[in-house]
Design a protein around this motif. Structure first.
Motif, PDB file in Angstrom:
ATOM      1  N   ALA A 107       0.838  -1.194   0.000  1.00  0.00           N
ATOM      2  CA  ALA A 107       0.000   0.000   0.000  1.00  0.00           C
ATOM      3  C   ALA A 107       0.876   1.247   0.000  1.00  0.00           C
ATOM      4  O   ALA A 107       1.967   1.257   0.575  1.00  0.00           O
ATOM      5  CB  ALA A 107      -0.902   0.005   1.235  1.00  0.00           C
ATOM      6  N   PRO A 108       0.438   2.300  -0.657  1.00  0.00           N
ATOM      7  CA  PRO A 108       1.183   3.554  -0.578  1.00  0.00           C
ATOM      8  C   PRO A 108       1.104   4.126   0.830  1.00  0.00           C
ATOM      9  O   PRO A 108       0.227   3.761   1.615  1.00  0.00           O
ATOM     10  CB  PRO A 108       0.465   4.453  -1.590  1.00  0.00           C
ATOM     11  CG  PRO A 108      -0.925   3.908  -1.652  1.00  0.00           C
ATOM     12  CD  PRO A 108      -0.789   2.428  -1.461  1.00  0.00           C
ATOM     13  N   ARG A 114       8.439   1.769   8.446  1.00  0.00           N
ATOM     14  CA  ARG A 114       8.798   1.526   7.052  1.00  0.00           C
ATOM     15  C   ARG A 114       9.175   2.825   6.355  1.00  0.00           C
ATOM     16  O   ARG A 114       8.455   3.819   6.444  1.00  0.00           O
ATOM     17  CB  ARG A 114       7.644   0.864   6.285  1.00  0.00           C
ATOM     18  CG  ARG A 114       8.055   0.437   4.866  1.00  0.00           C
ATOM     19  CD  ARG A 114       6.900  -0.146   4.072  1.00  0.00           C
ATOM     20  NE  ARG A 114       6.161   0.875   3.345  1.00  0.00           N
ATOM     21  CZ  ARG A 114       5.213   0.622   2.436  1.00  0.00           C
ATOM     22  NH1 ARG A 114       4.891  -0.633   2.165  1.00  0.00           N
ATOM     23  NH2 ARG A 114       4.574   1.601   1.831  1.00  0.00           N
ATOM     24  N   ARG A 115      10.299   2.804   5.667  1.00  0.00           N
ATOM     25  CA  ARG A 115      10.737   3.929   4.847  1.00  0.00           C
ATOM     26  C   ARG A 115      10.913   3.425   3.426  1.00  0.00           C
ATOM     27  O   ARG A 115      11.686   2.497   3.181  1.00  0.00           O
ATOM     28  CB  ARG A 115      12.049   4.532   5.358  1.00  0.00           C
ATOM     29  CG  ARG A 115      11.953   5.120   6.750  1.00  0.00           C
ATOM     30  CD  ARG A 115      13.306   5.597   7.243  1.00  0.00           C
ATOM     31  NE  ARG A 115      13.735   6.831   6.583  1.00  0.00           N
ATOM     32  CZ  ARG A 115      14.813   6.945   5.821  1.00  0.00           C
ATOM     33  NH1 ARG A 115      15.585   5.903   5.583  1.00  0.00           N
ATOM     34  NH2 ARG A 115      15.140   8.111   5.283  1.00  0.00           N
ATOM     35  N   THR A 116      10.212   4.041   2.477  1.00  0.00           N
ATOM     36  CA  THR A 116      10.291   3.646   1.075  1.00  0.00           C
ATOM     37  C   THR A 116      11.091   4.672   0.292  1.00  0.00           C
ATOM     38  O   THR A 116      10.754   5.864   0.301  1.00  0.00           O
ATOM     39  CB  THR A 116       8.890   3.504   0.455  1.00  0.00           C
ATOM     40  OG1 THR A 116       8.142   2.542   1.193  1.00  0.00           O
ATOM     41  CG2 THR A 116       8.974   3.075  -1.007  1.00  0.00           C
ATOM     42  N   GLY A 117      12.123   4.213  -0.390  1.00  0.00           N
ATOM     43  CA  GLY A 117      12.932   5.088  -1.226  1.00  0.00           C
ATOM     44  C   GLY A 117      12.435   5.086  -2.657  1.00  0.00           C
ATOM     45  O   GLY A 117      11.868   4.101  -3.128  1.00  0.00           O
ATOM     46  N   CYS A 193      20.347  -0.430   4.970  1.00  0.00           N
ATOM     47  CA  CYS A 193      19.179  -0.010   5.756  1.00  0.00           C
ATOM     48  C   CYS A 193      18.892   1.482   5.637  1.00  0.00           C
ATOM     49  O   CYS A 193      18.369   2.112   6.569  1.00  0.00           O
ATOM     50  CB  CYS A 193      19.338  -0.416   7.221  1.00  0.00           C
ATOM     51  SG  CYS A 193      19.400  -2.203   7.450  1.00  0.00           S
ATOM     52  N   GLY A 194      19.243   2.057   4.484  1.00  0.00           N
ATOM     53  CA  GLY A 194      18.842   3.443   4.217  1.00  0.00           C
ATOM     54  C   GLY A 194      17.362   3.543   3.921  1.00  0.00           C
ATOM     55  O   GLY A 194      16.767   4.616   4.019  1.00  0.00           O
ATOM     56  N   CYS A 195      16.749   2.419   3.538  1.00  0.00           N
ATOM     57  CA  CYS A 195      15.301   2.329   3.370  1.00  0.00           C
ATOM     58  C   CYS A 195      14.912   0.867   3.524  1.00  0.00           C
ATOM     59  O   CYS A 195      15.768  -0.020   3.573  1.00  0.00           O
ATOM     60  CB  CYS A 195      14.850   2.894   2.015  1.00  0.00           C
ATOM     61  SG  CYS A 195      15.578   2.078   0.581  1.00  0.00           S
TER      62      CYS A 195
END
Length: 429
Positions: A107-108, A114-117, A193-195
């Motif tokens: 899902a957006p 959670r971090r999404t790049g 783990c940058g994202c």
């Protein structure tokens, strides 16, 4: 604590290509060996001056992407006026990222855990260039509005904004290799783990579709009939249009959540040619081989384990032999082996900023389906590429790629004018 694999899973993908509105149609076209190259009549040519259109070396052919004027503005929260200002590349890439997330079952919107790049690339904004607003720096608000609507600097940030994603949002530009460089950068950020999730992709669309081109002798553009990588009759490349995006996760996370995994990225390599070539736009076998070797080293495998390479494959008389020399240098010669070479440009032309991830999707699907699509319009190898003695072949019919006792591996290459080279190593899920 979950054991770290050091590998990245491709869990979602989406794309739009000539006559292919989605990835399913794209794969079907590849397996069928389709080449949706169109011939344009004089009346169909869009904005081509008569002096050029009537030139004996003018090629009235090209690849057209349908529906670039269409966009669900309300769905993404844009007014009609805002949407009309947006470069079609920005609109279509936003839709492509949504569909890739949908395909991944994600899902957006990010949460505290959670971090999404977003790692993205686009071509130059031809739409804005051909719609002069009359704005100047003396009217900074109007000028900025035009820049924000089309400049590729804002491609990744636009996706992050509209999908509410909080990881790195980086627009990357390395010419033709841009989107594969974006994917390689996403791999690094995920592993460090940058994202926690990443969208990587690119878009390359010209606002005028039916244009054709004036071909110059000894130039990089193809004679009538399109691009024929590694063929003895290769004469150059031809522009294509498309958009492509993949969704990536750390393999251990994807396995824990029982994601559908198309393929696994086990190695990534980036390099630049530096001054080791004849000119700024020329390719370098040494630079390309370096990127491939780096990816193999990260994957922990030898070149003899690569069964298929989705090449950059420009179809130019100079570029193909140099790329082939780099493959032999990095992967080694294996007389009697059957290692297959593919080149997406033979089907859909050169999609520039979208080319790298489009090739990544093709290679991932080849692993997923256990099938290598045919290379269209290939008659005989370029004599400057001694393929079979080194164990490389070009298949002209679909070829099964069955599982064996060892994992299947594929390579994906993308090289940019100026010398930035990218290569990814994939393995079966």
């Amino acid at each position: 604590m979950t054991e770290t694999t050091g590998k990245i899973a491709i869990v979602g993908m989406a794309g739009r290509f000539p006559r292919c509105p989605d990835v399913a149609a794209f794969w079907s076209a590849l397996v069928g060996g389709d080449v949706p190259l169109e011939d344009f009549s004089r009346d169909e040519l869009d904005g081509v001056p008569p002096g050029i259109a009537e030139h004996p070396d003018f090629v009235a052919q090209g690849f057209c992407l349908e529906g670039i004027d269409l966009f669900d503005a309300q769905f993404f929260g844009y007014s009609a006026a805002e949407a009309s200002r947006l470069d079609p590349q920005q609109r279509i890439f936003l839709e492509t990222c949504w569909h890739a997330m949908e395909d991944a079952g994600q899902a957006p919107g990010d949460s505290p855990d959670r971090r999404t790049g977003v790692y993205a690339a686009a071509n130059f904004d031809t739409y804005g260039a051909e719609r002069p607003s009359g704005a100047s720096l003396a009217d900074p608000e109007t000028y900025l509005r035009g820049v924000l609507a089309g400049d590729k600097d804002y491609l990744a940030a636009r996706v992050a904004h509209r999908l509410d994603l909080h990881g790195p949002a980086i627009s990357m530009q390395t010419a033709c290799s841009s989107s594969l460089v974006a994917a390689a950068t996403a791999v690094t950020d995920l592993l460090t783990c940058g994202c926690d999730l990443a969208i990587a992709g690119g878009v390359g669309i010209r606002s005028r579709q039916k244009v054709g081109y004036l071909r110059r002798e000894e130039g990089a553009l193809a004679a009538p009939g399109g691009c024929r990588p590694f063929d003895a009759a290769a004469s150059g490349m031809i522009d294509g249009s498309g958009a492509a995006a993949v969704v990536l996760r750390r393999l251990e996370d994807a396995l824990a959540d029982r994601d559908r995994i198309y393929a696994v990225i086990s190695g990534a390599g980036l390099s630049n040619d530096g001054a080791r070539k004849s000119g700024f736009t020329a390719p370098s076998a040494a630079g390309q081989a370096q990127a491939i070797a780096m990816a193999l080293d990260m994957a922990g495998i030898g070149g003899d384990q690569i069964g298929f390479v989705e090449t950059h494959g420009t179809g130019t008389p100079i570029g193909d032999p140099i790329e082939y020399a780099a493959l032999v240098e990095a992967l080694g010669a294996r007389p009697g082996a059957r290692r297959l070479l593919g080149a997406l440009k033979a089907n859909f032309g050169h999609m520039s900023a979208a080319a790298g991830v489009a090739g990544l999707i093709k290679a991932a699907l080849a692993l997923h389906h256990g099938l290598v699509p045919p290379h269209p319009r290939f008659d005989r190898p370029n004599p400057r590429c001694g393929m079979e003695p080194a164990g490389f072949h070009v298949n002209t019919t679909p070829e099964a790629w069955p599982r064996g006792s060892a994992p299947r591996h594929a390579g994906v290459s993308s090289f940019g004018i100026g010398g930035t080279n990218a290569h990814l190593v994939l393995e079966e899920a």
